[in-house]
Design an enzyme around this catalytic site. Structure first.
Site, PDB file in Angstrom:
ATOM      1  N   CYS A   1      -6.879   3.897  -1.597  1.00  0.00           N
ATOM      2  CA  CYS A   1      -5.571   4.531  -1.423  1.00  0.00           C
ATOM      3  C   CYS A   1      -4.480   3.836  -2.209  1.00  0.00           C
ATOM      4  O   CYS A   1      -3.449   4.436  -2.502  1.00  0.00           O
ATOM      5  CB  CYS A   1      -5.195   4.591   0.055  1.00  0.00           C
ATOM      6  SG  CYS A   1      -4.950   2.985   0.811  1.00  0.00           S
ATOM      7  N   ASN A   2      -4.671   2.579  -2.576  1.00  0.00           N
ATOM      8  CA  ASN A   2      -3.641   1.927  -3.395  1.00  0.00           C
ATOM      9  C   ASN A   2      -4.236   0.960  -4.415  1.00  0.00           C
ATOM     10  O   ASN A   2      -3.647  -0.065  -4.739  1.00  0.00           O
ATOM     11  CB  ASN A   2      -2.607   1.200  -2.519  1.00  0.00           C
ATOM     12  CG  ASN A   2      -3.252   0.339  -1.468  1.00  0.00           C
ATOM     13  OD1 ASN A   2      -4.427  -0.005  -1.566  1.00  0.00           O
ATOM     14  ND2 ASN A   2      -2.486  -0.016  -0.458  1.00  0.00           N
TER      15      ASN A   2
ATOM     16  N   GLN B   1     -12.850  -2.657   4.760  1.00  0.00           N
ATOM     17  CA  GLN B   1     -13.186  -1.339   4.224  1.00  0.00           C
ATOM     18  C   GLN B   1     -13.545  -1.368   2.745  1.00  0.00           C
ATOM     19  O   GLN B   1     -14.343  -0.566   2.277  1.00  0.00           O
ATOM     20  CB  GLN B   1     -12.014  -0.381   4.431  1.00  0.00           C
ATOM     21  CG  GLN B   1     -11.810   0.040   5.869  1.00  0.00           C
ATOM     22  CD  GLN B   1     -10.563   0.868   6.007  1.00  0.00           C
ATOM     23  OE1 GLN B   1      -9.509   0.368   6.379  1.00  0.00           O
ATOM     24  NE2 GLN B   1     -10.662   2.141   5.683  1.00  0.00           N
TER      25      GLN B   1
ATOM     26  N   GLN C   1     -16.172   0.688   0.179  1.00  0.00           N
ATOM     27  CA  GLN C   1     -15.639   1.429  -0.962  1.00  0.00           C
ATOM     28  C   GLN C   1     -16.281   0.956  -2.266  1.00  0.00           C
ATOM     29  O   GLN C   1     -16.593   1.761  -3.144  1.00  0.00           O
ATOM     30  CB  GLN C   1     -14.122   1.264  -1.007  1.00  0.00           C
ATOM     31  CG  GLN C   1     -13.439   1.981   0.153  1.00  0.00           C
ATOM     32  CD  GLN C   1     -12.010   1.504   0.371  1.00  0.00           C
ATOM     33  OE1 GLN C   1     -11.643   0.397  -0.010  1.00  0.00           O
ATOM     34  NE2 GLN C   1     -11.203   2.335   1.010  1.00  0.00           N
TER      35      GLN C   1
ATOM     36  N   ALA D   1     -11.624  14.228   7.707  1.00  0.00           N
ATOM     37  CA  ALA D   1     -12.859  13.960   8.457  1.00  0.00           C
ATOM     38  C   ALA D   1     -13.719  12.922   7.748  1.00  0.00           C
ATOM     39  O   ALA D   1     -14.912  12.825   8.016  1.00  0.00           O
ATOM     40  CB  ALA D   1     -13.644  15.264   8.652  1.00  0.00           C
TER      41      ALA D   1
END
EC number: 1.2.1.70
Length: 491
Positions: free
Chosen positions: A59-60, A125, A129, A201
């Site tokens: 996300c970043n 996380q 990833q 989801a």
């Protein structure tokens, strides 16, 4: 695939941008949707100088790892490919980019996998990833030995850090970090008696659902474009004792009624939650409402904050500011990274001399074969058994003579990264060009201005610096301003 046959070991080049180096709008442009990932990976290996590619997208954080034996053209190719994907001019994008090369690129990936370069230090996380990034690139046929070895070492490092240290307790995942701040915005300690909506989801949405359940949420509505996937997540929530249901994205406005917290984490391109959506629910029931946007590109329109005085939006930029630098005790984790990096670099240095050793042995075998051929011509009356014994003797002598230098060159290479023993061996025995790496791995930062990266001041020193133009290859490059600002990660 084409390009994987480069002679000599390849070095890893990293070109990246993150929340530390680039504003969210630029990160959004460079972000990669699942549908685009495979094509972009193939585009990266489309150049003659790039043989492998792996894209880490969060996300970043957007990081592009490639294997190359020609630094300058590889850098040009990667930057141009990123710029084309982001629909930006390269000169517009370059100030937001950072570059890591060889040893520094390896250290960076290990640090990222350990959660030590994250917006919230210690989050786990990124391991998943990175694993997903490797799986995608591997299935797409763009990963070879260089990125395989580095990624596996990084994943192993991350696992060790989170197993052997308590760095996880110093930080948390971006989801829990964000939701902790959402609770603070609501002025409560948990979600008891309150309702939430989770949009999406995937993994992030699943984590949000789990965290909300642990916080005592009364009810969770899972909203997703594909209702079956939403229902699957809702079913898992119910199994964990959380009252949950699932609806399609077309029912989002209805789902917002009564929600105190809304978490959006989709892979959508474009806004999912608009100003009008929030106005509708606030008009029906004005209340304190916290919206958490964990997506990139952003899911929630910034204008939602104008829907009412009690509406609060936490997006990536806001969360970055809240996270701050947060000094934490990370020494044990960084010691593990340092140990794993040293072992990896030793392995790479040993592997770097293998092509030269093989070339030396081929040269020796050719000389032996030539001499034995002359022996046959000069001694037509020699018995076959005698010739065979002479051949065995000559080969044993050559093997014994080569044994010590080949063992020593591997040993010395593993211990000393400042001397290129492979090149020395090749020079001594006049081996053919291409039997050693053509990539320079230790370049002074002051030389960087001669390459495309222009007037960059590298943060790393020694090995891993950007090569001067001509140091790694003969290709001249344009002059621009890629930054080597720090890095990041969170979701």
């Amino acid at each position: 695939m084409a390009g994987l046959g480069i002679t000599g070991p390849a070095a890893v080049l990293l070109v990246g941008l993150s929340f530390r180096s680039a504003p969210v709008p630029v990160l959004e442009k460079a972000s990669v949707s699942p549908a685009e990932l495979n094509r972009l990976e193939r585009d990266l290996v489309g150049g003659d100088c790039v043989t492998e590619a792996l894209i880490l997208s969060t996300c970043n954080r957007m990081e592009f790892y490639v294997a190359t034996s020609a630094f300058h053209p590889a850098l040009d190719h990667v930057v141009d490919t990123i710029a084309a994907h982001a629909q930006m001019d390269a000169v517009e994008l370059e100030p937001y980019l950072y570059v890591r090369y060889a040893d520094a690129a390896a250290e960076h990936m290990l640090t990222v996998a350990a959660g030590l370069d994250s917006m919230v230090v210690g989050e786990q996380q990124v391991i998943g990833q990175l694993r997903n990034a490797y799986t995608s690139a591997s299935e797409n046929g763009v990963v070879g030995a260089a990125l395989h070895d580095l990624t596996q070492r990084a994943l192993h490092t991350g696992k060790r850090v989170h197993t052997e240290t308590r760095v996880d307790e110093a930080g948390s995942s971006m989801v829990s970090f964000a939701l902790d701040h959402a609770l603070a915005e609501l002025g409560v300690e948990d979600m008891t008696g309150r309702d939430a909506v989770v949009v999406g989801a995937g993994a992030m949405a699943s984590l949000a659902s789990t965290y909300l359940g642990r916080s005592g949420v009364r009810h969770v509505t899972v909203v997703n474009r594909t209702v079956a996937r939403a229902e699957n997540l809702a079913a898992h929530a119910r199994e964990a004792g959380v009252d949950a249901d699932a609806v399609g994205l077309d029912e989002l406005t209805s789902a917002l009624r009564g929600a105190d917290v809304v978490v959006s984490a989709t892979g959508a391109v474009g806004t999912v939650l608009s100003h009008d959506d929030v106005v509708a629910t606030q008009t029906e029931r004005p209340r304190r409402m916290v919206l958490v946007d964990l997506s990139m590109p952003r899911d929630i329109d910034d204008a939602v904050v104008d829907a009412g005085a009690e509406v609060r939006l936490l997006n990536i930029e806001e969360l970055t500011a809240l996270a701050g630098d947060g000094a934490r005790d990370e020494s044990a984790a960084r010691d593990i990274v340092a140990t794993e990096l040293a072992e990896y670099l030793e392995q790479v240095r040993v592997q770097s001399v293998v092509p030269t050793v093989k070339a030396l042995r081929r040269r020796a075998a050719d000389v032996v074969d030539d001499e034995l051929g002359q022996l046959v011509r000069r001694t037509p009356g020699m018995a076959d058994d005698d010739r065979a014994e002479v051949a065995r003797t000559v080969r044993r002598v050559v093997d014994k003579l080569l044994h010590a230098p080949t063992v020593q060159v591997k040993k010395l290479s593993s211990q000393d990264g400042t001397v290129n023993y492979a090149e020395a061996l090749a020079a001594l025995f006049n081996l053919p060009s291409g039997s050693t790496s053509v990539v320079s791995q230790s370049i002074e930062p002051g030389d960087a201005g001669k390459a495309r990266i222009g007037n960059v001041l590298q943060q790393d020193t020694g090995a891993g610096q950007v090569p001067a133009a001509g140091a790694a290859d003969s290709t001249s490059s344009t002059n621009s301003t890629i930054s080597t600002a720090g890095t990041e990660e969170a979701s």
